[in-house]
Design a protein around this motif. Structure first.
Motif, PDB file in Angstrom:
ATOM      1  N   THR A  82       0.847  -1.119  -0.030  1.00 29.19           N
ATOM      2  CA  THR A  82      -0.114  -0.117   0.144  1.00 29.19           C
ATOM      3  C   THR A  82       0.791   1.140  -0.207  1.00 29.19           C
ATOM      4  OG1 THR A  82      -0.232   0.041   2.397  1.00 29.19           O
ATOM      5  CG2 THR A  82      -2.005  -1.414   1.054  1.00 29.19           C
ATOM      6  N   TYR A  86      -0.297   5.506   0.224  1.00 26.12           N
ATOM      7  CA  TYR A  86       0.210   6.270   0.947  1.00 26.12           C
ATOM      8  C   TYR A  86       0.930   7.465   0.596  1.00 26.12           C
ATOM      9  CZ  TYR A  86       2.144   7.761   5.611  1.00 26.12           C
ATOM     10  OH  TYR A  86       2.661   8.597   6.729  1.00 26.12           O
ATOM     11  N   ALA A 104      -4.441   2.598   3.412  1.00 25.33           N
ATOM     12  CA  ALA A 104      -3.401   2.039   3.562  1.00 25.33           C
ATOM     13  C   ALA A 104      -2.984   1.107   4.940  1.00 25.33           C
ATOM     14  CB  ALA A 104      -1.811   2.960   3.370  1.00 25.33           C
TER      15      ALA A 104
END
Length: 603
Positions: A82, A86, A104
């Motif tokens: 993720t 982010y 995230a």
């Protein structure tokens, strides 16, 4: 001095004016505590992040951190899968995008990664230039899990829906049918048309056959499905039949799938209907084969015993039950004399005769070889059992002849009980009764009562007044000859012999040895002028079942002049699907002479 409506205080949509940039750390900390979210103030020019609330304790991160987001990413604060989401928060903020959000997985101080949802908004100075971004973070692992499960659930439905002929979606928490989704058969009726309950009653009323209507309503009941889901059961299946527009019964499988809505927590329902008509009918065919004796098509031993045991278990107190064991007398002689094919025919005819003798009253099965079983319940008294045993012995009398003849009868052992008796014990008693019947001379029955040793049923075996020997003797000495033939249903309409009585051949002047070589029977030596009419009568009776009669002449080689014969023809049931059976009673009218073409009796 500036005012809120001063053009100099304007800012891009989604951002915050410089008035918000001046909030102190103490004020931001108070906001974070009250809202329960993590707050970060991010300097767009220096890339320095300042954290509030309990971030250091919860995440194990410093309050102030430089070079964000790269420093955060470098120490694996964000799950690798993720990172892009982010990082996009900060790159979009630096690029001047007023607001944004992302999901995230962020590492906690414990080392566990949990899903978080982040939002940001830009803060602008008095000149309208972005200086900071305020970011909020809150954990949303539970929401993400629901969304993931829901997405996986929807994905798993794809194959199910592709195999279905139609489907329906509903929200059973809100009692709603989604009329936009699916390919439902539903036709709305009344004010409550969009409710799930109305949909269920419509299906039960319009589609389910009478046999399944109550089961259909129970299966699709909304409260039942909600309780099922609450018990962590998210799937169910119902197989039932519907009636097509053409009046044909068709089989469907309703596959029910349920899941939570990821946002509202409502229970969502999908019903996928699959056409299993051919599959179900093939299953029934195979089940029928598994339960049936392949030769006679009545129950095999295993299925018969299971049915009887279930019936014994359901017996009411005092209910009179009877088990019959039927054994054919002299059956080995049939196989040895005429071959196993003729023996198989006798076994099939025995099964048919037993089925007719017990009507719908009993469970009929074949034990094996030449032994059969019948079980009946709810008899009024012992005389009902006597009546049935007498009917069986009367019915199962066969006579077969060719160049040889053989006679078959049946012996029957009957065990009675008024409930509370296991199958093994009942069978043992009936088998012992059968032994007594055979030892007493065959062609008779013996009845015992399992419950009462002094019952009238435990008397000596009962022999039929008319045994097979007397029957053969009757056929041998009667004036009329008896012949049984079969007529093919398809062209050419062949007429062939099945049985002919001794009296018939005596009337023809044959010995039994000579009779074995003359199989044209009824049509042999018929005077040619009478032959077409006789053939037409036989075929007409075979096709229509109407009894007919015919007067004709035969001419044997040793006869000086033709002799008159009178035949009465009737069709009888047979087990051959390719032909019909006709029985002929032939009377010798040799004392009739023809005068001027008119038959007259000799005085």
């Amino acid at each position: 001095m500036t005012h809120e409506n001063d053009p100099s205080n304007a800012k891009p949509a989604g951002g915050t004016s410089a008035r918000g940039a001046g909030l102190s750390r103490q004020e931001l900390q108070a906001i974070a505590i009250q809202s329960g979210v993590q707050i970060m103030r991010y300097n767009l020019s220096t890339r320095v992040a300042e954290r509030f609330y309990n971030a250091p304790k919860l995440y194990g991160v410093p309050i102030i951190e430089e070079n964000v987001p790269e420093s955060v990413i470098a120490r694996s604060f964000v799950s690798e899968d993720t990172v892009d989401a982010y990082r996009s928060l900060f790159t979009n903020a630096i690029a001047g995008k007023p607001s944004g959000s992302a999901d995230a997985k962020i590492r906690l101080a414990s080392g566990e990664y949990r899903w978080h949802h982040a939002d940001y908004a830009l803060i602008y100075d008095d000149q309208g230039e972005p200086t900071h971004a305020i970011l909020t973070f809150h954990e949303n692992s539970a929401e993400r899990e629901l969304q993931f499960k829901y997405a996986k659930w929807r994905s798993g439905l794809s194959a199910l829906l592709e195999e279905s002929i139609l489907y329906t979606e509903a929200n059973i928490t809100k009692n709603e049918v989604d009329l936009q989704e699916g390919t439902s058969f539903y036709r709305r009726e009344g004010d409550d048309a969009a409710s799930y309950d109305a949909f269920v009653h419509y299906g039960a009323r319009r589609l389910a056959t009478d046999t399944f209507r109550a089961q259909y309503l129970e299966f699709f009941d909304r409260n039942r499905l909600i309780n099922l889901f609450s018990s962590n059961v998210h799937e169910d299946t119902l197989e039932y039949s519907i009636m097509s527009e053409a009046g044909e019964e068709l089989w469907l499988r309703a596959n029910v799938r349920m899941n939570r809505h990821p946002s509202t927590d409502d229970i969502l329902l999908v019903i996928a209907y699959a056409d299993i008509d051919q599959q179900h009918k093939e299953f029934e065919r195979l089940a029928h084969i598994a339960l049936r004796d392949p030769l006679t098509q009545i129950l095999n031993r295993s299925a018969m015993e299971s049915d009887i045991e279930r019936r014994l278990d359901r017996a009411q107190p005092g209910e009179l039950l009877a088990l019959f064991i039927i054994d054919l007398d002299n059956f080995k002689l049939i196989n040895d004399t005429f071959g196993h094919q003729q023996g198989d025919t006798v076994l099939r005819q025995t099964a048919d005769a037993l089925t007719q003798a017990f009507d719908a009253e009993g469970i009929i099965g074949r034990l094996g070889g030449d032994e059969f079983v019948a079980f009946v319940s709810s008899l009024c008294n012992e005389y009902d059992a006597i009546r049935l045993a007498d009917r069986v012995v009367s019915t199962l009398q066969f006579c077969i002849r060719n160049n040889q003849h053989a006679e078959i009868s049946a012996s029957v052992g009957v065990a009675l009980t008024r409930g509370g008796c296991a199958f093994d014990k009942l069978y043992q008693q009936a088998d012992e009764a059968l032994y007594l019947a055979k030892r007493a001379g065959k062609c008779q029955y013996h009845i015992v009562s399992v419950d009462q040793a002094d019952s009238m049923a435990n008397k000596a075996p009962k022999q039929k007044d008319l045994g097979l020997v007397q029957l053969h003797s009757l056929l041998e000495h009667m004036d009329a000859g008896i012949a049984l033939g079969k007529v093919d249903k398809q062209e050419p309409r062949s007429i062939s012999v099945v049985y002919d009585s001794p009296s018939y051949f005596k009337s023809m002047g044959y010995t039994e040895e000579l009779a074995a070589t003359n199989q044209a029977w009824l049509l042999t030596y018929v005077v040619k002028s009478y032959l077409p009419g006789l053939q037409q009568k036989i075929i007409f009776t075979a096709d229509t079942g109407e009894a007919t009669e015919y007067l004709y002449q035969i001419q044997l080689p040793e006869m000086k002049q033709p002799a008159w014969r009178y035949v009465r023809l009737s069709r009888i049931p047979g087990d051959d699907k390719d032909c019909n059976y006709v029985i002929a009673a032939i009377t010798d009218l040799s004392n009739i002479v023809c005068v001027n073409g008119i038959p007259r009796l000799i005085e």
